[in-house]
Scaffold this motif. Structure first.
Motif, PDB file in Angstrom:
ATOM      1  N   GLU A 102      -0.102  22.335   4.054  1.00 43.82           N
ATOM      2  CA  GLU A 102      -0.212  22.394   5.510  1.00 43.82           C
ATOM      3  C   GLU A 102       0.610  21.288   6.164  1.00 43.82           C
ATOM      4  N   LYS A 103       0.625  20.127   5.526  1.00 43.07           N
ATOM      5  CA  LYS A 103       1.430  19.032   6.058  1.00 43.07           C
ATOM      6  C   LYS A 103       2.914  19.386   6.039  1.00 43.07           C
ATOM      7  N   TYR A 104       3.364  19.990   4.927  1.00 49.21           N
ATOM      8  CA  TYR A 104       4.781  20.367   4.826  1.00 49.21           C
ATOM      9  C   TYR A 104       5.122  21.497   5.799  1.00 49.21           C
ATOM     10  N   LYS A 105       4.158  22.370   6.073  1.00 47.39           N
ATOM     11  CA  LYS A 105       4.383  23.429   7.068  1.00 47.39           C
ATOM     12  C   LYS A 105       4.610  22.825   8.452  1.00 47.39           C
ATOM     13  N   ARG A 106       3.801  21.820   8.805  1.00 50.43           N
ATOM     14  CA  ARG A 106       3.957  21.175  10.105  1.00 50.43           C
ATOM     15  C   ARG A 106       5.298  20.454  10.217  1.00 50.43           C
ATOM     16  N   LEU A 107       5.684  19.786   9.145  1.00 49.76           N
ATOM     17  CA  LEU A 107       6.972  19.093   9.161  1.00 49.76           C
ATOM     18  C   LEU A 107       8.130  20.082   9.277  1.00 49.76           C
ATOM     19  N   ASN A 108       7.996  21.205   8.593  1.00 54.06           N
ATOM     20  CA  ASN A 108       9.048  22.221   8.648  1.00 54.06           C
ATOM     21  C   ASN A 108       9.132  22.841  10.039  1.00 54.06           C
ATOM     22  N   GLU A 109       7.971  23.102  10.648  1.00 54.82           N
ATOM     23  CA  GLU A 109       7.944  23.694  11.985  1.00 54.82           C
ATOM     24  C   GLU A 109       8.543  22.745  13.023  1.00 54.82           C
ATOM     25  N   ALA A 110       8.392  21.441  12.774  1.00 51.52           N
ATOM     26  CA  ALA A 110       8.930  20.461  13.713  1.00 51.52           C
ATOM     27  C   ALA A 110      10.457  20.486  13.749  1.00 51.52           C
ATOM     28  N   LYS A 111      11.066  21.096  12.739  1.00 45.13           N
ATOM     29  CA  LYS A 111      12.529  21.188  12.711  1.00 45.13           C
ATOM     30  C   LYS A 111      13.048  22.360  13.533  1.00 45.13           C
ATOM     31  N   ARG A 112      12.136  23.185  14.045  1.00 45.47           N
ATOM     32  CA  ARG A 112      12.557  24.343  14.822  1.00 45.47           C
ATOM     33  C   ARG A 112      12.891  23.904  16.254  1.00 45.47           C
TER      34      ARG A 112
ATOM     35  N   ILE B 117      21.958  15.777  23.993  1.00 43.14           N
ATOM     36  CA  ILE B 117      21.955  16.610  22.783  1.00 43.14           C
ATOM     37  C   ILE B 117      22.378  15.777  21.576  1.00 43.14           C
ATOM     38  N   TRP B 118      23.445  14.989  21.773  1.00 44.36           N
ATOM     39  CA  TRP B 118      23.942  14.139  20.673  1.00 44.36           C
ATOM     40  C   TRP B 118      22.871  13.126  20.250  1.00 44.36           C
ATOM     41  N   ALA B 119      22.221  12.486  21.241  1.00 46.75           N
ATOM     42  CA  ALA B 119      21.176  11.502  20.939  1.00 46.75           C
ATOM     43  C   ALA B 119      20.006  12.146  20.201  1.00 46.75           C
ATOM     44  N   TYR B 120      19.647  13.351  20.618  1.00 44.84           N
ATOM     45  CA  TYR B 120      18.544  14.080  19.971  1.00 44.84           C
ATOM     46  C   TYR B 120      18.856  14.359  18.513  1.00 44.84           C
ATOM     47  N   VAL B 121      20.085  14.818  18.256  1.00 44.88           N
ATOM     48  CA  VAL B 121      20.481  15.187  16.896  1.00 44.88           C
ATOM     49  C   VAL B 121      20.415  13.992  15.966  1.00 44.88           C
ATOM     50  N   TRP B 122      20.876  12.832  16.434  1.00 44.66           N
ATOM     51  CA  TRP B 122      20.972  11.680  15.544  1.00 44.66           C
ATOM     52  C   TRP B 122      19.682  10.874  15.435  1.00 44.66           C
ATOM     53  N   THR B 123      18.823  10.959  16.438  1.00 45.28           N
ATOM     54  CA  THR B 123      17.588  10.173  16.368  1.00 45.28           C
ATOM     55  C   THR B 123      16.418  10.954  15.796  1.00 45.28           C
ATOM     56  N   LYS B 124      16.460  12.283  15.791  1.00 46.67           N
ATOM     57  CA  LYS B 124      15.336  13.093  15.318  1.00 46.67           C
ATOM     58  C   LYS B 124      14.956  12.777  13.865  1.00 46.67           C
ATOM     59  N   PRO B 125      15.932  12.705  12.936  1.00 48.64           N
ATOM     60  CA  PRO B 125      15.539  12.374  11.551  1.00 48.64           C
ATOM     61  C   PRO B 125      14.834  11.036  11.441  1.00 48.64           C
ATOM     62  N   CYS B 126      15.234  10.064  12.268  1.00 51.08           N
ATOM     63  CA  CYS B 126      14.595   8.748  12.211  1.00 51.08           C
ATOM     64  C   CYS B 126      13.122   8.849  12.617  1.00 51.08           C
ATOM     65  N   PHE B 127      12.889   9.588  13.716  1.00 50.08           N
ATOM     66  CA  PHE B 127      11.498   9.756  14.155  1.00 50.08           C
ATOM     67  C   PHE B 127      10.667  10.499  13.106  1.00 50.08           C
ATOM     68  N   GLU B 128      11.303  11.459  12.423  1.00 55.54           N
ATOM     69  CA  GLU B 128      10.580  12.211  11.392  1.00 55.54           C
ATOM     70  C   GLU B 128      10.166  11.300  10.241  1.00 55.54           C
ATOM     71  N   LYS B 129      11.053  10.369   9.837  1.00 54.46           N
ATOM     72  CA  LYS B 129      10.734   9.460   8.739  1.00 54.46           C
ATOM     73  C   LYS B 129       9.567   8.549   9.111  1.00 54.46           C
ATOM     74  N   VAL B 130       9.619   8.011  10.346  1.00 52.78           N
ATOM     75  CA  VAL B 130       8.541   7.144  10.809  1.00 52.78           C
ATOM     76  C   VAL B 130       7.223   7.909  10.863  1.00 52.78           C
ATOM     77  N   SER B 131       7.280   9.150  11.361  1.00 57.09           N
ATOM     78  CA  SER B 131       6.074   9.982  11.458  1.00 57.09           C
ATOM     79  C   SER B 131       5.496  10.271  10.089  1.00 57.09           C
ATOM     80  N   ASN B 132       6.361  10.558   9.111  1.00 53.34           N
ATOM     81  CA  ASN B 132       5.888  10.855   7.755  1.00 53.34           C
ATOM     82  C   ASN B 132       5.217   9.649   7.133  1.00 53.34           C
ATOM     83  N   LYS B 133       5.781   8.457   7.387  1.00 51.50           N
ATOM     84  CA  LYS B 133       5.175   7.251   6.816  1.00 51.50           C
ATOM     85  C   LYS B 133       3.796   7.008   7.406  1.00 51.50           C
ATOM     86  N   ASN B 134       3.682   7.245   8.713  1.00 50.33           N
ATOM     87  CA  ASN B 134       2.383   7.027   9.367  1.00 50.33           C
ATOM     88  C   ASN B 134       1.325   7.974   8.851  1.00 50.33           C
ATOM     89  N   LYS B 135       1.754   9.190   8.513  1.00 45.75           N
ATOM     90  CA  LYS B 135       0.788  10.159   7.962  1.00 45.75           C
ATOM     91  C   LYS B 135       0.373   9.799   6.559  1.00 45.75           C
TER      92      LYS B 135
END
Length: 520
Positions: A434-444, A502-520
């Motif tokens: 379920e955790k991986y499903k949420r992470l995958n959905e966040a990429k949509r 758009i450019w800022a979103y593309v380059w910063t999104k992976p960083c936020f995902e890593k931080v979010s994963n660590k917090n979980k």
């Protein structure tokens, strides 16, 4: 002895594995097993005290050696442990400073575990010295040596079941169990060992056994009086023990069985004979631990015995189910073993076996879950969203691998223990999915951002931005040519601002995902 039950080591935050001899005066024993205040007849595990001793980062991953002293009450167990403390701290100091070992000198004063003369009991439950003493073995590896003091048996305040619970628990968790007796090894002392003979029989009958279930048992016979027949020390003790363990037709079958099988279930059994410590020690309330007050013969025999039990050439870490145990793992083992005894009934060999089975399954389940998570991390790596089909395929693949890992753990004890932990593992794996499903959905994402995200971590980023920029500028030019000058002027900064976000979103999104994963 009556310290507050919730006492934890006050030196915990400043604990260091170097120069322990210098701060030993700050250390106190802590009570990890005590009678329950709400359930008479039962014992309670003090997890905070246990963590204060074994959970510090400086020692958590070190292999542990637990030296326990057990036996009848008011027979000098705590007194004996203070000699062990003196030796270990002196050994630690000599290893740290690369100097010769000197201990039990005339100016030495024993202190550490509390003791007193008299007939009232002085230790209740199980106590650990407040810090592991770090000793370098002959192989160069650092061991965390922990001393354990136990409630004396038959103290007129505890039931036989309670006494056997403490004795059994201390024997199971210790690397070396020193059985402290006075004058002789009586039949009741051997009777207490029948539990371990029965457990050894059950353990050795399992489809998968890990060798002898117990490590070292040492009989320490205090105030021994027959020096003419058996000399003091290890040599006389060996001859004396051989004589005690002889069998004859008149002995009850249970006692005979203990004698016959004891050596089969302990890796090593020794015996030391010690003389009386002297009048100043045993018969005076004023004794304050000064070594100079000890009887010289007692002192010399101790100087031989203690290094033979605790020297760096002889120390062996605790082994459970065929594997060496660290301080961190020992915390979990204490919990499982303590839970298997309730203090109201005699400890059962099957309870010990089931506790060991649970420990094996817990380790296997942890390894399986870690393997699953690592596999899923590899499969879902990247910023692009996976299809639901591929995600489920990865889940099935790594889930089967995890279950195979668990299935390979040795099958001992009751099946119910294994089945419960298997169910728990399956629940944990499904929760991870379920955790991986949420992470995958966040990429949509949708529209232009989706297209940008698709190439955001690739060499096509520049092409994506260039294409979007060309489209925006072309739109602005057409607007100007159409004569709507004001709209054209406004369109250009709006387009460029949109591109920037758009450019800022593309380059910063992976960083936020890593931080979010660590917090979980």
């Amino acid at each position: 002895m009556s310290f507050d039950f919730d006492l934890t080591a006050p030196f915990q935050t400043a604990f260091t594995t170097r120069d322990q001899h210098e701060h030993r005066h700050k250390v106190r024993p802590v009570q990890i097993i005590a009678p329950s205040s709400t359930q008479p007849g039962k014992f309670r595990l003090n997890e905070s005290a246990l963590n204060s001793v074994l959970g510090h980062s400086a020692c958590a991953n070190k292999k542990i050696v637990i030296i326990s002293v057990a036996g009848a009450f008011r027979k000098g167990k705590s007194f004996l442990l203070n000699f062990f403390l003196e030796y270990l701290y002196s050994l630690h100091k000599s290893q740290q400073s690369d100097s010769s070992l000197e201990w039990l000198t005339d100016d030495c004063q024993l202190h550490g575990f509390h003791w007193r003369a008299g007939v009232k009991r002085d230790t209740v439950g199980i106590w650990l010295w407040g810090e592991p003493i770090m000793i370098e073995s002959v192989t160069g590896e650092m061991f965390a040596v922990v001393l354990m003091d136990t409630q004396g048996t038959f103290d007129n305040n505890s039931t036989y079941q309670q006494c056997m619970t403490v004795f059994a628990l201390s024997t199971i968790v210790s690397s070396v169990q020193i059985y402290n007796v006075v004058d002789n090894i009586q039949e009741d002392a051997l009777q207490h060992l029948s539990l371990f003979v029965e457990y050894g029989r059950i353990a050795m009958e399992q489809p998968h056994n890990f060798g002898k279930p117990f490590q070292q048992l040492v009989f320490c016979v205090r105030d021994f009086k027959n020096q003419e027949e058996y000399e003091f020390g290890e040599n006389g003790g060996t001859d004396f023990l051989d004589n005690v363990l002889q069998t004859n037709p008149e002995q009850p079958e249970e006692i005979k069985q203990v004698r016959e099988l004891l050596r089969e279930y302990f890796e090593d059994i020794q015996c030391y004979l010690l003389p009386h410590p002297g009048y100043k020690v045993a018969e005076r309330q004023s004794f304050r631990g000064h070594v100079k007050d000890l009887r010289p013969l007692f002192r010399e025999e101790l100087k031989k015995m203690v290094p033979n039990l605790l020297g760096p050439h002889i120390l062996k870490p605790k082994i459970v189910n065929g594997k060496t145990v660290t301080c961190r793992k020992m915390i979990q083992y204490f919990k499982e073993y303590a839970a298997s005894f309730d203090g109201e009934t005699l400890p059962q060999p099957q309870s010990i076996l089931n506790a060991n089975a649970k420990l094996i399954c817990i380790e296997a389940a942890h390894e399986a879950k870690v393997n699953y998570s690592r596999g899923m991390d590899r499969s879902t790596y990247g910023t692009r969203m996976m299809s639901e089909k591929k995600l489920l395929e990865a889940h099935i693949k790594h889930g089967i691998t995890a279950l195979n890992i668990f299935d390979k753990c040795p099958r001992i004890g009751a099946k119910e223990v294994r089945n419960l932990l298997l169910e728990k593992l399956q629940e944990d794996i499904n929760a991870e999915l379920e955790k991986y499903k949420r992470l995958n959905e966040a990429k949509r994402v949708t529209g232009c951002a989706s297209a940008m995200l698709a190439c955001g971590d690739s060499v096509f980023l520049g092409i994506g931005l260039g294409s979007a920029a060309s489209g925006a500028i072309a739109g602005a030019v057409l607007t100007l040519q159409a004569g709507v000058v004001s709209l054209g002027i406004v369109a250009i900064p709006i387009s460029l601002t949109t591109l920037f976000f758009i450019w800022a979103y593309v380059w910063t999104k992976p960083c936020f995902e890593k931080v979010s994963n660590k917090n979980k």
